[in-house]
Design an enzyme around this catalytic site. Structure first.
Site, PDB file in Angstrom:
ATOM      1  CB  ALA A  52     -35.778  14.281  11.250  1.00 48.13           C
ATOM      2  N   GLY A  94     -36.789   9.197  11.287  1.00 52.08           N
ATOM      3  CA  GLY A  94     -35.979   9.179  10.081  1.00 52.08           C
ATOM      4  C   GLY A  94     -34.863   8.161  10.129  1.00 52.08           C
ATOM      5  CD  GLU A 117     -39.409   7.964   7.940  1.00 53.98           C
ATOM      6  OE1 GLU A 117     -40.455   8.158   7.298  1.00 53.98           O
ATOM      7  OE2 GLU A 117     -38.795   8.870   8.547  1.00 53.98           O
ATOM      8  CD  GLU A 153     -41.558   9.637  12.181  1.00 54.37           C
ATOM      9  OE1 GLU A 153     -40.606   9.419  11.422  1.00 54.37           O
ATOM     10  OE2 GLU A 153     -42.197   8.707  12.738  1.00 54.37           O
TER      11      GLU A 153
END
Length: 259
Positions: free
Chosen positions: A63, A108, A111, A131
């Site tokens: 992210a 992310g 993911e 994270e």
């Protein structure tokens, strides 16, 4: 026109391409463009299967931390659901999907790869959910999809430590399904995706719905779902064509219309 994501379609295969150099960081705009590309791929009749690809150097490094670092709890509480649902649009594409992973697929980025049915990685790839090193947890599906993929204990180890996982270990524990040379990643993904072109698209969708839906419930209800979806196939032209071809010519020779 999307700025960071595009859907290319060639020979029945749709490729969702991430193009936000240098690392394909998933900012809010890129996430929404992923959602739009996934919905388009799902709807297009000329797309039988889908590749998610970040380019030859990196899949997606995570992210966009600069975008979210100063958000308050109230601001993130308002946005978090949209972050997760943008990637869920990829998981819900009712067609076979494969993530073609080069370089980093972290946070992310991994993911996003978890939303595909299959993951093919270069032998130099690094994957993981780091994270925790930022004082947070995965927020786009990692705590849910990773344990379902590799088991609870391994997922907890990776999420608690935040460590990067090399390609060979990722293959061994099931985070990825195939490892190839870095410059062969997209070609390998295309070979896998190409198997499904001109196939029974409604059956692919039903198989995916049965598997994914069954994982979200107990065995009894999963079996009921399977029975319902199996019966529904008998309303399709592909079922008639497939079974008639089997009787006349043996397996694997049917021509499907997608209806």
């Amino acid at each position: 026109m999307a700025e960071f994501v595009r859907l290319d379609v060639e020979d029945g295969i749709g490729t969702i391409r991430l193009e936000r150099p240098p690392m394909n960081a998933l900012n809010r705009q890129l996430q929404e463009e992923i959602r739009a590309a996934a919905l388009e791929a799902a709807a297009r009749a000329d797309v039988w299967s889908v590749i998610v690809y970040g380019g030859p150097k990196v899949f997606a490094a995570g992210a966009d931390i600069k975008e979210m670092a100063d958000l308050t709890y109230a601001e993130m509480a308002e946005r978090a659901g949209a972050f997760s649902s943008a990637l869920r649009a990829v998981a819900e594409i009712p067609k076979p999907t494969v993530a073609a992973i080069t370089g980093y697929a972290l946070g992310g980025g991994f993911e996003l790869a978890l939303c595909a049915d299959r993951r093919i990685a270069g032998d130099n790839a690094k994957v993981g959910q780091p994270e925790i090193l930022l004082g947070v947890i995965p927020g786009m599906g990692g705590t849910q999809r990773l344990p379902r993929l590799i088991g609870v204990s391994r997922a907890k180890d990776l999420i608690y430590t935040g460590r990067f996982v090399g390609a060979e270990e990722a293959l061994r524990i099931g985070m990825v399904d195939e490892v190839v040379a870095p410059d062969e990643v997209y070609a390998a993904a295309k070979r896998w995706a190409g198997q499904f072109v001109d196939g029974p698209v409604r059956a692919y969708a039903a198989a995916k719905a049965a598997i994914d839906g069954g994982l979200d419930t107990d065995l009894g209800n999963g079996l009921k779902l399977e029975s319902q979806l199996f019966a529904a196939m008998f309303a399709t032209e592909d079922q008639k064509a497939g079974m008639a071809s089997f009787i006349e010519n043996g397996p694997g020779k049917a021509k499907f219309s997608g209806r």
